[in-house]
Write a protein that holds these residues in place. Sequence first.
Motif, PDB file in Angstrom:
ATOM      1  N   VAL A 139       0.829  -1.201   0.000  1.00 24.17           N
ATOM      2  CA  VAL A 139       0.000   0.000   0.000  1.00 24.17           C
ATOM      3  C   VAL A 139       0.869   1.259   0.000  1.00 24.17           C
ATOM      4  N   ILE A 140       1.903   1.273   0.840  1.00 28.54           N
ATOM      5  CA  ILE A 140       2.785   2.445   0.883  1.00 28.54           C
ATOM      6  C   ILE A 140       3.463   2.647  -0.464  1.00 28.54           C
ATOM      7  N   ALA A 141       3.953   1.566  -1.057  1.00 28.26           N
ATOM      8  CA  ALA A 141       4.604   1.665  -2.369  1.00 28.26           C
ATOM      9  C   ALA A 141       3.628   2.201  -3.412  1.00 28.26           C
ATOM     10  N   GLY A 142       2.402   1.672  -3.399  1.00 27.59           N
ATOM     11  CA  GLY A 142       1.414   2.106  -4.383  1.00 27.59           C
ATOM     12  C   GLY A 142       1.078   3.578  -4.270  1.00 27.59           C
ATOM     13  N   GLY A 153       0.425   8.484  -6.011  1.00 31.97           N
ATOM     14  CA  GLY A 153      -0.123   9.677  -5.369  1.00 31.97           C
ATOM     15  C   GLY A 153      -1.568   9.505  -4.945  1.00 31.97           C
ATOM     16  N   LYS A 154      -2.085   8.262  -4.988  1.00 32.78           N
ATOM     17  CA  LYS A 154      -3.477   8.003  -4.624  1.00 32.78           C
ATOM     18  C   LYS A 154      -3.555   6.823  -3.655  1.00 32.78           C
ATOM     19  N   VAL A 155      -4.531   6.890  -2.745  1.00 40.19           N
ATOM     20  CA  VAL A 155      -4.752   5.792  -1.808  1.00 40.19           C
ATOM     21  C   VAL A 155      -5.824   4.870  -2.386  1.00 40.19           C
ATOM     22  N   PRO A 156      -5.531   3.585  -2.547  1.00 40.31           N
ATOM     23  CA  PRO A 156      -6.522   2.669  -3.135  1.00 40.31           C
ATOM     24  C   PRO A 156      -7.721   2.497  -2.217  1.00 40.31           C
ATOM     25  N   VAL A 190      -3.295  13.294   1.154  1.00 39.80           N
ATOM     26  CA  VAL A 190      -3.001  11.916   0.747  1.00 39.80           C
ATOM     27  C   VAL A 190      -2.294  11.170   1.877  1.00 39.80           C
ATOM     28  N   ALA A 191      -1.359  11.849   2.553  1.00 38.17           N
ATOM     29  CA  ALA A 191      -0.633  11.219   3.665  1.00 38.17           C
ATOM     30  C   ALA A 191      -1.595  10.813   4.781  1.00 38.17           C
ATOM     31  N   ASP A 192      -2.538  11.685   5.113  1.00 40.09           N
ATOM     32  CA  ASP A 192      -3.523  11.352   6.156  1.00 40.09           C
ATOM     33  C   ASP A 192      -4.417  10.191   5.729  1.00 40.09           C
ATOM     34  N   SER A 193      -4.810  10.178   4.459  1.00 41.54           N
ATOM     35  CA  SER A 193      -5.636   9.076   3.952  1.00 41.54           C
ATOM     36  C   SER A 193      -4.865   7.760   3.991  1.00 41.54           C
ATOM     37  N   LEU A 194      -3.574   7.827   3.688  1.00 39.89           N
ATOM     38  CA  LEU A 194      -2.731   6.633   3.753  1.00 39.89           C
ATOM     39  C   LEU A 194      -2.650   6.108   5.187  1.00 39.89           C
ATOM     40  N   LEU A 195      -2.483   7.007   6.151  1.00 40.72           N
ATOM     41  CA  LEU A 195      -2.419   6.587   7.549  1.00 40.72           C
ATOM     42  C   LEU A 195      -3.724   5.928   7.979  1.00 40.72           C
ATOM     43  N   ASP A 196      -4.845   6.502   7.560  1.00 43.06           N
ATOM     44  CA  ASP A 196      -6.141   5.900   7.882  1.00 43.06           C
ATOM     45  C   ASP A 196      -6.246   4.501   7.278  1.00 43.06           C
ATOM     46  N   LYS A 197      -5.759   4.359   6.059  1.00 45.41           N
ATOM     47  CA  LYS A 197      -5.787   3.055   5.382  1.00 45.41           C
ATOM     48  C   LYS A 197      -4.942   2.028   6.141  1.00 45.41           C
TER      49      LYS A 197
END
Length: 272
Positions: free
Chosen positions: A32-35, A40-43, A123-130
């Motif tokens: 997920v982090i690599a993607g 630049g998008k959170v799946p 995007v960083a916050d969305s990644l953390l939530d993911k």
Amino acid sequence: MNFDILIDTPEHTVDMKSGLDTMQGASEITRVIAGVLVSGKVPSRKDHKNPIRTNLKKSFKGSYGHTFSLDVYDKELKKKFDDIGSKVFSELMSYFFLAAIYEDTKPLSIAAKAKLDELGEDVADSLLDKLRQTPLKSLHQIPERFNYTVKLRYRENAHDQTILAEANRTTFLKLIPKPSNKVINISACITRFNINTGNGRLLVVGDKETIPFSINIPYRDVKLDTKKKFTRNLDDNNGIHDNDKRKYLTLPSKTIKTSNGKIVKYIVTGII
């Protein structure tokens, strides 16, 4: 890039179900982090056709461990990943793991900080939530159930490994922040605000880091005058970096804290 997951168990064996869940968590965190870094998008969901995949490799002697690789099967994404490089990717892996469990992060190199800035706060916050959803919960299956430490490492070669994330029962408890019913008044300025949801980030007087906040009632039920106070404060402080010159609001709020007492979110109940 090659990685391994090491489970510190004296028997060199682990419960199969929990072990597989933990390895799946390590895989998802890495993938997920690599993607996100290359796209630049959170799946929104897992895609089995994703060109960024992890592949299980051999086990090794000692405490229970398995190696795996991160592989990119798309030319354009592969170039972006190569441009990031293993060093920066490793730094950001550690950064996002620590941030996701509400820990203080380590200083980043200039290159890693530049990549983080390029990603942007949203995007960083969305990644953390993911990450806080299935990936980190899965990684903590072994620590939670058996109290064994799990290490996710970058494997430069057979002799050199760098620990990127260390999961244990303490880090598991930090994933479950607890809300308080006590209302306190904070003096803070709005640094980010979503006019569709009422969520955002604020900076409390005297603090250096911003903290997420939300409003305690559905945003559609918030009075227009109150909504404008949030957006007006955001606009008033736009471009101002001197804390003494910022305009602050008094916000009655409830807190959400981790097991060690760190406030990770405010639930705003009004404006005075």
